[in-house]
Scaffold this motif. Structure first.
Motif, mmCIF file in Angstrom:
data_model
loop_
_atom_site.group_PDB
_atom_site.id
_atom_site.type_symbol
_atom_site.label_atom_id
_atom_site.label_comp_id
_atom_site.label_asym_id
_atom_site.label_seq_id
_atom_site.Cartn_x
_atom_site.Cartn_y
_atom_site.Cartn_z
ATOM 1 N N MET A 1 48.411 17.180 73.554
ATOM 2 C CA MET A 1 49.804 17.569 73.582
ATOM 3 C C MET A 1 49.890 19.049 73.975
ATOM 4 O O MET A 1 49.189 19.873 73.429
ATOM 5 N N ARG A 2 50.736 19.357 74.938
ATOM 6 C CA ARG A 2 50.978 20.757 75.273
ATOM 7 C C ARG A 2 51.686 21.415 74.111
ATOM 8 O O ARG A 2 52.593 20.852 73.528
ATOM 9 N N SER A 3 51.283 22.604 73.787
ATOM 10 C CA SER A 3 51.819 23.257 72.606
ATOM 11 C C SER A 3 53.310 23.579 72.707
ATOM 12 O O SER A 3 53.966 23.747 71.687
ATOM 13 N N ILE A 4 53.848 23.650 73.906
ATOM 14 C CA ILE A 4 55.285 23.894 74.052
ATOM 15 C C ILE A 4 56.092 22.705 73.513
ATOM 16 O O ILE A 4 57.250 22.841 73.154
ATOM 17 N N LYS A 43 64.755 30.692 80.088
ATOM 18 C CA LYS A 43 63.592 29.798 80.199
ATOM 19 C C LYS A 43 62.837 29.677 78.886
ATOM 20 O O LYS A 43 62.352 28.599 78.541
ATOM 21 N N VAL A 44 62.753 30.761 78.138
ATOM 22 C CA VAL A 44 62.119 30.679 76.825
ATOM 23 C C VAL A 44 62.951 29.784 75.913
ATOM 24 O O VAL A 44 62.418 28.890 75.248
ATOM 25 N N ARG A 49 59.449 28.087 79.414
ATOM 26 C CA ARG A 49 58.443 29.139 79.425
ATOM 27 C C ARG A 49 58.030 29.409 77.986
ATOM 28 O O ARG A 49 58.851 29.430 77.092
ATOM 29 N N ARG A 50 56.749 29.618 77.793
ATOM 30 C CA ARG A 50 56.206 29.843 76.460
ATOM 31 C C ARG A 50 56.062 31.339 76.191
ATOM 32 O O ARG A 50 55.673 32.098 77.061
ATOM 33 N N LEU A 51 56.375 31.737 74.954
ATOM 34 C CA LEU A 51 56.169 33.117 74.525
ATOM 35 C C LEU A 51 54.761 33.273 73.967
ATOM 36 O O LEU A 51 54.297 32.417 73.217
ATOM 37 N N VAL A 57 56.643 39.584 69.506
ATOM 38 C CA VAL A 57 56.840 40.867 68.823
ATOM 39 C C VAL A 57 57.898 41.693 69.551
ATOM 40 O O VAL A 57 58.795 42.268 68.926
ATOM 41 N N ASP A 58 57.821 41.747 70.876
ATOM 42 C CA ASP A 58 58.811 42.486 71.664
ATOM 43 C C ASP A 58 60.210 41.901 71.488
ATOM 44 O O ASP A 58 61.201 42.630 71.363
ATOM 45 N N TRP A 59 60.297 40.577 71.496
ATOM 46 C CA TRP A 59 61.575 39.866 71.341
ATOM 47 C C TRP A 59 62.215 40.232 69.999
ATOM 48 O O TRP A 59 63.389 40.571 69.928
ATOM 49 N N LEU A 60 61.400 40.164 68.937
ATOM 50 C CA LEU A 60 61.906 40.480 67.605
ATOM 51 C C LEU A 60 62.295 41.950 67.493
ATOM 52 O O LEU A 60 63.312 42.290 66.883
ATOM 53 N N LYS A 61 61.501 42.812 68.086
ATOM 54 C CA LYS A 61 61.814 44.244 68.066
ATOM 55 C C LYS A 61 63.158 44.504 68.749
ATOM 56 O O LYS A 61 63.960 45.303 68.279
ATOM 57 N N ALA A 62 63.409 43.803 69.835
ATOM 58 C CA ALA A 62 64.672 43.954 70.560
ATOM 59 C C ALA A 62 65.864 43.513 69.712
ATOM 60 O O ALA A 62 66.986 43.946 69.938
#
Length: 78
Positions: A1-4, A43-44, A49-51, A57-62
């Protein structure tokens, strides 16, 4: 299974969407904070698209959220 397709990953993304929306931040605004195009955020959020962990970390910081705080809010273990 793809992890996405892993339900845990899908739950993580759902939580990121809820977090963004709870802070009244649009995809466009988040993308600007990340210095990325809006399509990156889209896409995320639509699981195209996978993070990776650095991007998370960047997403949460933003969104002004500490990663520890975020991890405590989600269930990654069955």
């Amino acid at each position: 299974m793809r992890s996405i397709h892993d339900p845990r990953y899908q739950d993580l993304i759902k939580k990121l969407i809820e977090l963004r929306e709870s802070k009244d931040v649009t995809q466009v605004e988040l993308a600007q904070r990340l210095v990325k195009p809006q399509s990156y955020v889209s896409k995320v959020e639509t699981l195209e698209r996978r993070l990776d962990v650095i991007e998370l970390v960047d997403w949460l910081k933003a969104l002004n959220i500490e990663i520890g705080e975020f991890v405590n809010q989600i269930k990654l273990y069955n």
